[in-house]
Write a protein that holds these residues in place. Structure first.
Motif, PDB file in Angstrom:
ATOM      1  N   UNK A  48      40.120  71.647 132.235  1.00  0.00           N
ATOM      2  CA  UNK A  48      39.610  73.114 131.358  1.00  0.00           C
ATOM      3  C   UNK A  48      39.849  72.973 129.803  1.00  0.00           C
ATOM      4  N   UNK A  49      41.685  72.964 129.370  1.00  0.00           N
ATOM      5  CA  UNK A  49      41.753  72.493 128.537  1.00  0.00           C
ATOM      6  C   UNK A  49      41.074  71.089 127.831  1.00  0.00           C
ATOM      7  N   UNK A  50      40.596  70.465 128.600  1.00  0.00           N
ATOM      8  CA  UNK A  50      40.317  69.431 127.613  1.00  0.00           C
ATOM      9  C   UNK A  50      38.881  68.998 127.317  1.00  0.00           C
ATOM     10  N   UNK A  51      37.776  69.554 128.483  1.00  0.00           N
ATOM     11  CA  UNK A  51      36.643  70.355 128.798  1.00  0.00           C
ATOM     12  C   UNK A  51      36.263  70.991 127.170  1.00  0.00           C
ATOM     13  N   UNK A  52      37.108  72.189 127.441  1.00  0.00           N
ATOM     14  CA  UNK A  52      37.313  73.265 126.166  1.00  0.00           C
ATOM     15  C   UNK A  52      37.356  71.978 124.377  1.00  0.00           C
ATOM     16  N   UNK A  53      38.334  71.324 124.692  1.00  0.00           N
ATOM     17  CA  UNK A  53      38.618  70.805 123.491  1.00  0.00           C
ATOM     18  C   UNK A  53      37.336  69.727 122.693  1.00  0.00           C
ATOM     19  N   UNK A  54      37.069  68.723 123.916  1.00  0.00           N
ATOM     20  CA  UNK A  54      36.006  68.109 123.817  1.00  0.00           C
ATOM     21  C   UNK A  54      34.612  68.147 123.617  1.00  0.00           C
ATOM     22  N   UNK A  55      34.428  69.777 124.130  1.00  0.00           N
ATOM     23  CA  UNK A  55      33.381  70.426 123.033  1.00  0.00           C
ATOM     24  C   UNK A  55      33.497  71.047 122.218  1.00  0.00           C
ATOM     25  N   UNK A  56      34.607  71.470 122.239  1.00  0.00           N
ATOM     26  CA  UNK A  56      34.329  72.136 120.783  1.00  0.00           C
ATOM     27  C   UNK A  56      34.642  71.507 119.226  1.00  0.00           C
ATOM     28  N   UNK A  57      35.367  69.561 120.006  1.00  0.00           N
ATOM     29  CA  UNK A  57      35.165  68.419 119.182  1.00  0.00           C
ATOM     30  C   UNK A  57      33.795  68.498 118.654  1.00  0.00           C
ATOM     31  N   UNK A  58      32.834  67.710 119.519  1.00  0.00           N
ATOM     32  CA  UNK A  58      31.687  68.050 119.204  1.00  0.00           C
ATOM     33  C   UNK A  58      31.030  68.956 118.618  1.00  0.00           C
ATOM     34  N   UNK A  67      21.525  76.900 122.189  1.00  0.00           N
ATOM     35  CA  UNK A  67      21.404  76.538 123.854  1.00  0.00           C
ATOM     36  C   UNK A  67      21.680  75.390 124.713  1.00  0.00           C
ATOM     37  N   UNK A  68      22.225  73.823 123.434  1.00  0.00           N
ATOM     38  CA  UNK A  68      22.793  73.212 124.227  1.00  0.00           C
ATOM     39  C   UNK A  68      24.519  73.540 124.525  1.00  0.00           C
ATOM     40  N   UNK A  69      24.968  74.318 123.192  1.00  0.00           N
ATOM     41  CA  UNK A  69      26.332  75.157 123.704  1.00  0.00           C
ATOM     42  C   UNK A  69      26.140  76.229 124.864  1.00  0.00           C
ATOM     43  N   UNK A  70      24.744  76.616 125.119  1.00  0.00           N
ATOM     44  CA  UNK A  70      24.572  78.021 126.161  1.00  0.00           C
ATOM     45  C   UNK A  70      25.074  76.789 127.543  1.00  0.00           C
ATOM     46  N   UNK A  71      24.448  75.307 127.624  1.00  0.00           N
ATOM     47  CA  UNK A  71      24.553  75.014 128.849  1.00  0.00           C
ATOM     48  C   UNK A  71      25.859  74.334 129.300  1.00  0.00           C
ATOM     49  N   UNK A  72      26.036  73.797 127.789  1.00  0.00           N
ATOM     50  CA  UNK A  72      27.331  72.980 128.274  1.00  0.00           C
ATOM     51  C   UNK A  72      28.906  74.234 128.358  1.00  0.00           C
ATOM     52  N   UNK A  73      28.501  75.303 128.772  1.00  0.00           N
ATOM     53  CA  UNK A  73      29.518  76.233 129.338  1.00  0.00           C
ATOM     54  C   UNK A  73      28.783  76.651 130.268  1.00  0.00           C
ATOM     55  N   UNK A  74      27.865  76.469 131.016  1.00  0.00           N
ATOM     56  CA  UNK A  74      27.776  76.882 131.890  1.00  0.00           C
ATOM     57  C   UNK A  74      28.272  75.153 132.842  1.00  0.00           C
ATOM     58  N   UNK A  75      27.725  74.454 132.451  1.00  0.00           N
ATOM     59  CA  UNK A  75      28.666  73.477 133.191  1.00  0.00           C
ATOM     60  C   UNK A  75      30.069  72.866 133.623  1.00  0.00           C
ATOM     61  N   UNK A  76      30.525  73.424 132.145  1.00  0.00           N
ATOM     62  CA  UNK A  76      31.927  73.794 132.112  1.00  0.00           C
ATOM     63  C   UNK A  76      32.327  74.757 132.700  1.00  0.00           C
ATOM     64  N   UNK A  77      32.376  75.582 133.379  1.00  0.00           N
ATOM     65  CA  UNK A  77      32.213  76.790 134.137  1.00  0.00           C
ATOM     66  C   UNK A  77      31.955  76.048 135.615  1.00  0.00           C
ATOM     67  N   UNK A  78      30.834  75.748 136.262  1.00  0.00           N
ATOM     68  CA  UNK A  78      29.778  75.014 137.329  1.00  0.00           C
ATOM     69  C   UNK A  78      31.326  73.643 137.744  1.00  0.00           C
ATOM     70  N   UNK A  79      31.863  72.745 136.902  1.00  0.00           N
ATOM     71  CA  UNK A  79      32.649  72.022 137.031  1.00  0.00           C
ATOM     72  C   UNK A  79      34.301  73.064 137.218  1.00  0.00           C
ATOM     73  N   UNK A  80      34.394  73.604 137.021  1.00  0.00           N
ATOM     74  CA  UNK A  80      35.657  74.476 136.868  1.00  0.00           C
ATOM     75  C   UNK A  80      35.799  75.896 138.325  1.00  0.00           C
ATOM     76  N   UNK A  81      34.377  75.945 138.241  1.00  0.00           N
ATOM     77  CA  UNK A  81      34.629  76.646 139.990  1.00  0.00           C
ATOM     78  C   UNK A  81      34.248  75.724 140.909  1.00  0.00           C
ATOM     79  N   UNK A  82      33.768  74.553 140.759  1.00  0.00           N
ATOM     80  CA  UNK A  82      33.190  73.628 141.999  1.00  0.00           C
ATOM     81  C   UNK A  82      35.694  73.309 142.315  1.00  0.00           C
TER      82      UNK A  82
END
Length: 182
Positions: A48-58, A67-82
């Motif tokens: 989770x920390x690595x995904x968040x850091x990667x997204x913040x850097x990008x 819209x891209x931020x929202x899709x990215x956030x939903x993708x991260x949430x899906x990965x972490x939920x899984x």
């Protein structure tokens, strides 16, 4: 007069489970589940920390649209939920049974020589066939209890991976908090 041979009983004998063995196996089960859940939590924090850091850097580098931020956030949430389902919920839902625990102890402590698994399995209803000696099963269970009494079953659970991942997760989380709030 020749001695009469008594016919064997046609009723199946039953032997009650050992409270000592049951409690030791229950303690082992609790520790296995606890270590699995905490290891899963550490992995989730790291990812989770690595995904968040990667997204913040990008986002900082490319200034992404909302819209891209929202899709990215939903993708991260899906990965972490899984990962939560796979690494935390699954060990809680699918806890090892007594047979698996007994075999794990016997693998780590070969001096039991299959007595532990036999003590677990032969105390089930219908495990002793009609005409078989319940006294032999009880003697074997008493012998297994005597062998198991001084043994701590929980020491066979490996915790090195948990310690390593837990330290990494704590360090990454601390670093992330320092970077975000400085």
């Amino acid at each position: 007069m020749p001695a009469q041979i008594e016919p064997r009983s046609t009723e199946a004998a039953t032997v009650s489970p050992s409270p000592l063995l049951s409690s030791k196996l229950a303690g082992l089960r609790r520790k296995l589940v606890r270590v699995a859940v905490l290891t899963g939590l550490a992995v989730i924090i790291i990812i989770g920390v690595e995904l968040l850091a990667l997204m913040l850097l990008m986002d900082w580098w490319l200034e992404l649209p909302w819209g891209v931020r929202l899709v990215s956030f939903l993708g991260q949430a899906g990965i972490l939920g899984w990962l939560c389902v796979r690494l935390i919920a699954r060990p809680l839902w699918r806890q090892p049974d007594d047979d698996a625990l007994a075999l794990r102890v016997e693998k780590a402590r070969p001096e039991f020589r299959s007595r532990l698994i036999a003590a677990v399995q032969l105390t089930r209803p219908g495990a002793i066939p009609p005409g078989a000696s319940a006294a032999m099963v009880e003697a074997m269970i008493e012998q297994t209890e005597a062998m198991a009494a001084p043994v701590d079953f929980q020491v066979i659970v490996p915790v090195r991976r948990l310690k390593r991942l837990g330290a990494l997760a704590a360090g990454l989380l601390l670093l992330a908090l320092v970077v975000l709030f400085s």
